[in-house]
Design an enzyme around this catalytic site. Sequence first.
Site, mmCIF file in Angstrom:
data_model
loop_
_atom_site.group_PDB
_atom_site.id
_atom_site.type_symbol
_atom_site.label_atom_id
_atom_site.label_comp_id
_atom_site.label_asym_id
_atom_site.label_seq_id
_atom_site.Cartn_x
_atom_site.Cartn_y
_atom_site.Cartn_z
ATOM 1 N N CYS A 1 0.825 -1.203 0.000
ATOM 2 C CA CYS A 1 0.000 0.000 0.000
ATOM 3 C C CYS A 1 0.863 1.258 0.000
ATOM 4 O O CYS A 1 1.842 1.361 0.753
ATOM 5 C CB CYS A 1 -0.922 -0.012 1.221
ATOM 6 S SG CYS A 1 -2.024 1.415 1.322
ATOM 7 N N CYS B 1 -6.650 0.786 -0.254
ATOM 8 C CA CYS B 1 -6.615 0.007 0.977
ATOM 9 C C CYS B 1 -6.833 -1.444 0.591
ATOM 10 O O CYS B 1 -7.694 -1.747 -0.241
ATOM 11 C CB CYS B 1 -7.691 0.476 1.967
ATOM 12 S SG CYS B 1 -7.654 -0.396 3.546
ATOM 13 N N TYR C 1 -19.434 -12.410 27.615
ATOM 14 C CA TYR C 1 -19.129 -11.369 26.630
ATOM 15 C C TYR C 1 -19.490 -11.910 25.240
ATOM 16 O O TYR C 1 -18.671 -11.916 24.319
ATOM 17 C CB TYR C 1 -17.663 -10.955 26.693
ATOM 18 C CG TYR C 1 -17.150 -10.633 28.086
ATOM 19 C CD1 TYR C 1 -17.326 -9.365 28.639
ATOM 20 C CD2 TYR C 1 -16.503 -11.605 28.847
ATOM 21 C CE1 TYR C 1 -16.850 -9.072 29.918
ATOM 22 C CE2 TYR C 1 -16.026 -11.324 30.121
ATOM 23 C CZ TYR C 1 -16.212 -10.053 30.652
ATOM 24 O OH TYR C 1 -15.746 -9.774 31.921
ATOM 25 N N GLU D 1 -24.040 -10.603 27.893
ATOM 26 C CA GLU D 1 -23.434 -9.473 27.190
ATOM 27 C C GLU D 1 -24.073 -8.184 27.680
ATOM 28 O O GLU D 1 -25.279 -8.145 27.969
ATOM 29 C CB GLU D 1 -23.643 -9.648 25.686
ATOM 30 C CG GLU D 1 -23.440 -8.432 24.825
ATOM 31 C CD GLU D 1 -21.990 -7.985 24.780
ATOM 32 O OE1 GLU D 1 -21.770 -6.764 24.838
ATOM 33 O OE2 GLU D 1 -21.103 -8.850 24.684
ATOM 34 N N CYS E 1 -7.889 -11.031 22.541
ATOM 35 C CA CYS E 1 -7.236 -10.256 21.478
ATOM 36 C C CYS E 1 -6.060 -9.456 22.026
ATOM 37 O O CYS E 1 -5.454 -8.675 21.295
ATOM 38 C CB CYS E 1 -8.244 -9.327 20.809
ATOM 39 S SG CYS E 1 -8.951 -8.088 21.928
#
Length: 391
Positions: free
Chosen positions: A6, A96, A251, A272, A345
């Site tokens: 890119c 992108c 979650y 959640e 994550c």
Amino acid sequence: MSPPRCSHFGSCGGCSLQDLSYEDQLSLKLGKVSLLLEPVGAKPGRIHPSPDPWFYRNKMEFSFGDVYPPIPGGPSLYLGLKPKGRWYQILDLRECFLLSPETPALLEAVRRWAGREGILPYNSRRHTGFLRHLVVREAKNSGERLVLLVTAPGAFPGESFARAVSEAYPATTILRGVNGKSSDTAVSDSMEILMGSGVITESLRFPEEKLSFRVSPHSFFQTNTRGTELLYGLLRSWAKELGPKAILDLYCGGGGIALSLASLCQKATGAELQASSIEDARANASLNGIKNTQFYCGAVEVLLAALLDIGPELVVLDPPRAGLHPKALEVLLSCRPESLFYVSCNPEALARDLGALTRFYSIERVESVDLFPHTDHIETVAWLARKRDTI
């Protein structure tokens, strides 16, 4: 080193590892996870590559910004991403390789539409202007696509916007959202549908079954669809080994994990905080004809003790980036369900929480799935089993 694909590399903070080969990226990420987790007794196993290293994202949020100083005869606004560490600037994105090949044409069509209509971007410091964010969601397996324009309150030429988008981009639904708050986030106080149903449907495909998911403009759905099939497939294979009768998904978002595991147990329960996500989860259960799930709306740390009274043999944790809420961690350490699958994550938060959980749990397996190629983010899954002497 590898030549970045890119032209925005170095200016845009979105793909910080694009100058490394994909193999080197995976090695770097596995090394990072190992460095963080080995001190707490976790030895990461394999790292699963993303099935699609390019054009893998199913959602992106673009921002509008001022052209300053003004350019005589030039554009009236920028539309793109915020450079890393510079929230007040907008990089006018011309290419992108994360969402789809059609994305640049969509951005250019929206720029031209705004110029023709004489509509200015919102300035979050002066609280003036109109155009705030452009949210794009793409269902990689079903092909459906959603475009949401978030604006400040006021009159809006919706027909011309929908026409401009449709001429440049294969959207199946187009919406306008209104955000009257001063905070610079792509949320909407209200929404109107300009074209289509207002939602898209995506599918996750596993060897034994295929599941469909309703995805609304602001609902949570893992960013990398085909990588998610790998991630949830890994959870499914581990759950098959355990054979739990009851599963608790904390979650749970739109119910992705709970619904993916529902056929492997007698009852799957999700919790959640976001009401819209719970609505999606219930709708997704109905969409797939799944009748052995139940979803509760509320803060996990508040609901957890009561949910553990149901007696789940397996609890799946997929907390936000900050990790487990201290009160939720306290309840888990007190009640000690039999098995935990921790999806994270953020390896730093995972290492911290595993350090506390290993007082009563042993770490059976750790594997990573690369849901975010060309970035330094990595998804990691840990299987924890309660120690026999701590029942």
